[in-house]
Design a protein around this motif. Structure first.
Motif, mmCIF file in Angstrom:
data_model
loop_
_atom_site.group_PDB
_atom_site.id
_atom_site.type_symbol
_atom_site.label_atom_id
_atom_site.label_comp_id
_atom_site.label_asym_id
_atom_site.label_seq_id
_atom_site.Cartn_x
_atom_site.Cartn_y
_atom_site.Cartn_z
ATOM 1 N N ARG A 1 -70.326 -39.174 137.551
ATOM 2 C CA ARG A 1 -69.224 -39.270 138.097
ATOM 3 C C ARG A 1 -68.378 -40.669 138.417
ATOM 4 O O ARG A 1 -69.226 -41.398 138.378
ATOM 5 N N PRO A 2 -67.756 -41.357 137.450
ATOM 6 C CA PRO A 2 -67.640 -42.519 137.337
ATOM 7 C C PRO A 2 -67.209 -43.081 138.793
ATOM 8 O O PRO A 2 -66.237 -42.356 139.654
ATOM 9 N N SER A 3 -68.115 -44.245 139.684
ATOM 10 C CA SER A 3 -67.515 -45.124 140.792
ATOM 11 C C SER A 3 -65.191 -44.880 140.930
ATOM 12 O O SER A 3 -64.425 -45.019 139.547
ATOM 13 N N ALA A 4 -65.017 -45.027 142.269
ATOM 14 C CA ALA A 4 -63.528 -45.427 142.540
ATOM 15 C C ALA A 4 -63.077 -47.174 141.012
ATOM 16 O O ALA A 4 -62.420 -46.928 140.557
ATOM 17 N N ALA A 5 -64.186 -47.700 141.739
ATOM 18 C CA ALA A 5 -63.955 -49.294 141.259
ATOM 19 C C ALA A 5 -64.113 -49.296 139.651
ATOM 20 O O ALA A 5 -63.523 -49.948 138.737
ATOM 21 N N ALA A 6 -65.350 -48.560 139.437
ATOM 22 C CA ALA A 6 -65.369 -48.365 137.397
ATOM 23 C C ALA A 6 -63.899 -47.393 137.263
ATOM 24 O O ALA A 6 -63.814 -47.964 135.933
ATOM 25 N N GLU A 7 -63.540 -46.488 137.614
ATOM 26 C CA GLU A 7 -62.342 -45.697 136.992
ATOM 27 C C GLU A 7 -60.868 -47.019 137.348
ATOM 28 O O GLU A 7 -59.891 -46.850 136.286
ATOM 29 N N LEU A 8 -61.226 -47.999 138.384
ATOM 30 C CA LEU A 8 -60.478 -48.674 138.284
ATOM 31 C C LEU A 8 -59.592 -50.174 136.753
ATOM 32 O O LEU A 8 -58.779 -49.978 136.487
ATOM 33 N N ILE A 9 -61.164 -50.391 136.930
ATOM 34 C CA ILE A 9 -61.518 -50.951 135.862
ATOM 35 C C ILE A 9 -61.518 -50.982 134.716
ATOM 36 O O ILE A 9 -60.729 -51.714 134.155
ATOM 37 N N ALA A 10 -61.545 -49.211 134.379
ATOM 38 C CA ALA A 10 -61.362 -48.551 133.263
ATOM 39 C C ALA A 10 -60.243 -48.732 132.638
ATOM 40 O O ALA A 10 -59.658 -48.366 131.610
ATOM 41 N N ASP A 11 -59.372 -48.400 133.711
ATOM 42 C CA ASP A 11 -57.626 -48.479 134.102
ATOM 43 C C ASP A 11 -57.110 -49.457 133.851
ATOM 44 O O ASP A 11 -56.316 -49.851 132.460
ATOM 45 N N PHE A 12 -57.467 -50.810 134.446
ATOM 46 C CA PHE A 12 -57.555 -51.812 133.928
ATOM 47 C C PHE A 12 -56.960 -52.510 132.455
ATOM 48 O O PHE A 12 -56.367 -52.762 131.612
#
Length: 141
Positions: free
Chosen positions: A11-22
């Motif tokens: 599962r992507p990290s919270a940081a990766a999820e934020l960057i993906a959303d951004f």
């Protein structure tokens, strides 16, 4: 005897999820109200009024375009796009946390009081995290 190995998807990290959303905001980040909504939805700012200037929006879009250019494996990043995004990052003030907190996905913390720049600093912290862990190489647009 045959051994089968099953792998569990990571599962992507919270940081990766934020960057993906951004980077995937595209047409959903076109004005100051959209930026305020994004910052609030991702809990990058405190509740309340957020004074957002056109310069804040421009910096945000510049940073997003630079990160997106690095994540787009189908094209070679435009050096000017990367230089402009780097200039935004260079202007952000962050500090390193001595101890991690339960709610932080990055050891970097905003060192500013301006809400928009605080939000951008948190995005920068998330980007630093995915760079440090090499997770950015597994991210796809």
């Amino acid at each position: 005897m045959t051994t089968t190995t099953t792998s569990t998807p990571t599962r992507p990290s919270a940081a990766a999820e934020l960057i993906a959303d951004f980077v995937s905001t595209g047409g959903r980040l076109t004005d100051r109200a959209d930026l305020a909504r994004f910052l609030r939805e991702h809990r990058l700012v405190t509740e309340g009024a957020i004074p957002i200037t056109l310069a804040d929006l421009e910096e945000t879009l510049t940073l997003r375009d630079g990160i997106r250019a690095l994540l787009d494996r189908d094209t070679t990043p435009d050096p000017e796009t990367l230089a402009r995004a780097q200039k935004v990052l260079d202007g952000l003030r962050v500090t390193v946390r001595l101890e991690p907190t339960e709610h932080s996905e990055s050891p970097l913390a905003p060192a500013v009081v301006d809400e928009v720049r605080r939000g951008l600093s948190r995005i920068a912290g998330a980007w630093a995290t995915v760079l440090a862990t090499d997770e950015w190489r597994r991210m796809r647009l």
